[in-house]
Motif scaffolding. Structure first.
Motif, PDB file in Angstrom:
ATOM      1  N   ILE A 114       0.909  -1.170   0.051  1.00  0.00           N
ATOM      2  CA  ILE A 114       0.040   0.019  -0.105  1.00  0.00           C
ATOM      3  C   ILE A 114       0.933   1.305  -0.096  1.00  0.00           C
ATOM      4  O   ILE A 114       1.836   1.287   0.789  1.00  0.00           O
ATOM      5  CB  ILE A 114      -0.936   0.185   1.224  1.00  0.00           C
ATOM      6  CG1 ILE A 114      -1.839  -1.087   1.221  1.00  0.00           C
ATOM      7  CG2 ILE A 114      -1.859   1.357   1.143  1.00  0.00           C
ATOM      8  CD1 ILE A 114      -2.774  -1.397   2.210  1.00  0.00           C
ATOM      9  N   GLN A 115       0.611   2.139  -0.971  1.00  0.00           N
ATOM     10  CA  GLN A 115       1.252   3.470  -1.144  1.00  0.00           C
ATOM     11  C   GLN A 115       0.560   4.546  -0.820  1.00  0.00           C
ATOM     12  O   GLN A 115      -0.408   4.683  -1.179  1.00  0.00           O
ATOM     13  CB  GLN A 115       2.071   3.452  -2.481  1.00  0.00           C
ATOM     14  CG  GLN A 115       2.978   2.249  -2.676  1.00  0.00           C
ATOM     15  CD  GLN A 115       3.331   1.998  -4.267  1.00  0.00           C
ATOM     16  OE1 GLN A 115       3.397   3.088  -4.923  1.00  0.00           O
ATOM     17  NE2 GLN A 115       4.006   0.834  -4.695  1.00  0.00           N
ATOM     18  N   PHE A 116       1.367   5.324   0.063  1.00  0.00           N
ATOM     19  CA  PHE A 116       0.746   6.758   0.451  1.00  0.00           C
ATOM     20  C   PHE A 116       1.462   7.795  -0.020  1.00  0.00           C
ATOM     21  O   PHE A 116       2.781   7.658  -0.271  1.00  0.00           O
ATOM     22  CB  PHE A 116       0.653   6.715   2.045  1.00  0.00           C
ATOM     23  CG  PHE A 116      -0.196   5.779   2.672  1.00  0.00           C
ATOM     24  CD1 PHE A 116      -1.343   6.212   2.948  1.00  0.00           C
ATOM     25  CD2 PHE A 116       0.230   4.581   3.065  1.00  0.00           C
ATOM     26  CE1 PHE A 116      -2.305   5.456   3.668  1.00  0.00           C
ATOM     27  CE2 PHE A 116      -0.986   3.560   3.481  1.00  0.00           C
ATOM     28  CZ  PHE A 116      -2.261   4.038   3.960  1.00  0.00           C
ATOM     29  N   ASP A 117       0.741   8.980  -0.240  1.00  0.00           N
ATOM     30  CA  ASP A 117       1.547  10.112  -0.582  1.00  0.00           C
ATOM     31  C   ASP A 117       2.284  10.656   0.523  1.00  0.00           C
ATOM     32  O   ASP A 117       3.080  11.548   0.280  1.00  0.00           O
ATOM     33  CB  ASP A 117       0.585  11.090  -0.749  1.00  0.00           C
ATOM     34  CG  ASP A 117      -0.608  11.585   0.063  1.00  0.00           C
ATOM     35  OD1 ASP A 117      -0.553  10.997   1.164  1.00  0.00           O
ATOM     36  OD2 ASP A 117      -1.281  12.447  -0.249  1.00  0.00           O
ATOM     37  N   VAL A 127      -5.942   9.466   7.773  1.00  0.00           N
ATOM     38  CA  VAL A 127      -5.316   8.321   6.791  1.00  0.00           C
ATOM     39  C   VAL A 127      -6.579   7.549   6.193  1.00  0.00           C
ATOM     40  O   VAL A 127      -7.675   7.225   6.758  1.00  0.00           O
ATOM     41  CB  VAL A 127      -4.741   7.190   7.776  1.00  0.00           C
ATOM     42  CG1 VAL A 127      -4.579   6.153   6.730  1.00  0.00           C
ATOM     43  CG2 VAL A 127      -3.485   7.915   8.133  1.00  0.00           C
ATOM     44  N   ALA A 128      -6.516   7.827   4.846  1.00  0.00           N
ATOM     45  CA  ALA A 128      -7.538   7.028   3.731  1.00  0.00           C
ATOM     46  C   ALA A 128      -6.756   6.241   2.859  1.00  0.00           C
ATOM     47  O   ALA A 128      -5.790   6.283   2.503  1.00  0.00           O
ATOM     48  CB  ALA A 128      -8.058   8.243   3.270  1.00  0.00           C
ATOM     49  N   ILE A 129      -7.750   5.086   2.564  1.00  0.00           N
ATOM     50  CA  ILE A 129      -7.108   4.194   1.499  1.00  0.00           C
ATOM     51  C   ILE A 129      -8.212   4.010   0.596  1.00  0.00           C
ATOM     52  O   ILE A 129      -9.462   3.860   0.630  1.00  0.00           O
ATOM     53  CB  ILE A 129      -7.077   2.738   1.965  1.00  0.00           C
ATOM     54  CG1 ILE A 129      -5.739   2.664   3.279  1.00  0.00           C
ATOM     55  CG2 ILE A 129      -6.716   1.780   1.077  1.00  0.00           C
ATOM     56  CD1 ILE A 129      -5.621   1.385   3.795  1.00  0.00           C
ATOM     57  N   SER A 130      -7.900   4.719  -0.700  1.00  0.00           N
ATOM     58  CA  SER A 130      -8.745   4.918  -1.672  1.00  0.00           C
ATOM     59  C   SER A 130      -8.998   3.763  -2.521  1.00  0.00           C
ATOM     60  O   SER A 130     -10.129   3.523  -3.181  1.00  0.00           O
ATOM     61  CB  SER A 130      -8.417   6.262  -2.723  1.00  0.00           C
ATOM     62  OG  SER A 130      -7.084   5.761  -3.055  1.00  0.00           O
ATOM     63  N   SER A 131      -8.180   2.956  -2.658  1.00  0.00           N
ATOM     64  CA  SER A 131      -8.209   1.574  -3.332  1.00  0.00           C
ATOM     65  C   SER A 131      -7.382   0.337  -2.859  1.00  0.00           C
ATOM     66  O   SER A 131      -6.224   0.638  -2.360  1.00  0.00           O
ATOM     67  CB  SER A 131      -8.030   1.816  -4.794  1.00  0.00           C
ATOM     68  OG  SER A 131      -6.681   1.789  -4.892  1.00  0.00           O
ATOM     69  N   LEU A 132      -7.792  -0.627  -2.783  1.00  0.00           N
ATOM     70  CA  LEU A 132      -7.173  -2.030  -2.184  1.00  0.00           C
ATOM     71  C   LEU A 132      -7.546  -3.305  -3.421  1.00  0.00           C
ATOM     72  O   LEU A 132      -8.729  -3.540  -3.305  1.00  0.00           O
ATOM     73  CB  LEU A 132      -7.572  -2.037  -0.784  1.00  0.00           C
ATOM     74  CG  LEU A 132      -6.479  -3.178  -0.258  1.00  0.00           C
ATOM     75  CD1 LEU A 132      -5.099  -2.359  -0.018  1.00  0.00           C
ATOM     76  CD2 LEU A 132      -7.100  -3.281   1.341  1.00  0.00           C
ATOM     77  N   LEU A 133      -6.635  -3.768  -3.997  1.00  0.00           N
ATOM     78  CA  LEU A 133      -6.901  -4.844  -4.673  1.00  0.00           C
ATOM     79  C   LEU A 133      -5.844  -5.799  -4.481  1.00  0.00           C
ATOM     80  O   LEU A 133      -4.719  -5.746  -4.025  1.00  0.00           O
ATOM     81  CB  LEU A 133      -6.166  -4.202  -6.407  1.00  0.00           C
ATOM     82  CG  LEU A 133      -6.352  -5.213  -7.442  1.00  0.00           C
ATOM     83  CD1 LEU A 133      -7.823  -5.475  -7.783  1.00  0.00           C
ATOM     84  CD2 LEU A 133      -5.599  -4.707  -8.639  1.00  0.00           C
TER      85      LEU A 133
END
Lengths: 138, 70
Positions: A114-117, A127-133
């Motif tokens: 998972i990569q964050f800005d 903290v938000a996760i916009s997509s997780l595949l």
């Protein structure tokens, strides 16, 4: 040497793993925690480091696998972090608080699962996760 | 020869938004606010967790709780 598995097998294996997140009744939803420090050797090893963020999955956590992959449903943000630190790894837990999988966190482009800005999390931030595949390779 | 089966992979994108500038801690501060106050020697900032009469219970960035009279 490699072993290739069929798409049916990829979907079945992937569904089995992500469906583990939905098992249990202690908490309403499976969840993803983010920690500082070194990722443990396996999910069987107790989490180490400082807990930085706690994000809840939807129920079910993931859509059904299709062609070897599946997206997570909407993930609730952590809107007020309790602690500050450098985000290093995440652990996904079931509704029975059982660790299912661990992964690495990095800055965007850094190769993490998972990569964050921004990985310098500060208490009180969001903290938000916009997509997780999830992907089950061939 | 034993060949391991493929492992599941996760690929995700996320963001972090820093907290707003802390507000001065007063008796009117609300639970969940990011607040700041000063002692004789230094200033602090943290998350207001609860009120115990006129004592604010604030969580500092290191996770410890601090009681502050307002």
């Amino acid at each position: 040497m490699t072993v290739n598995i069929s798409t049916v097998a990829r979907n079945g294996a992937g569904n089995y793993i992500v469906d583990l997140i939905d098992i249990g009744a202690i908490v309403a939803n499976g969840y993803l925690n983010i920690y500082t420090g070194t990722k443990p050797a396996s999910p069987q090893v107790a989490a180490t480091g400082t807990l930085l963020a706690n994000l809840n999955f939807a129920l079910p956590a993931f859509a059904a696998f299709n062609n070897g992959s599946a997206y997570a449903g909407p993930i609730a943000s952590d809107t007020s972090l309790p602690n500050s630190g450098i985000a290093s790894y995440f652990r996904i837990f079931s509704r029975d608080n059982v660790a299912i999988m661990d992964g690495d966190i990095s800055l965007t482009g850094g190769g993490g699962d998972i990569q964050f800005d921004n990985i310098n999390f500060i208490a009180g931030g969001v903290v938000a996760i916009s997509s997780l595949l999830a992907i089950m390779p061939q | 020869m034993n060949t391991p089966l493929p492992k599941i992979k996760i690929s995700g994108q996320g963001s972090f938004t820093p907290p707003p500038t802390p507000l001065p801690l007063t008796s009117k501060s609300e639970i969940g606010q990011y607040v700041t106050w000063e002692s004789i020697t230094r200033s602090y900032a943290g998350i207001l967790k609860e009120w115990d009469s006129n004592v604010a219970i604030v969580q500092l960035p290191d996770g410890t709780m601090k009681a502050v009279e307002t």
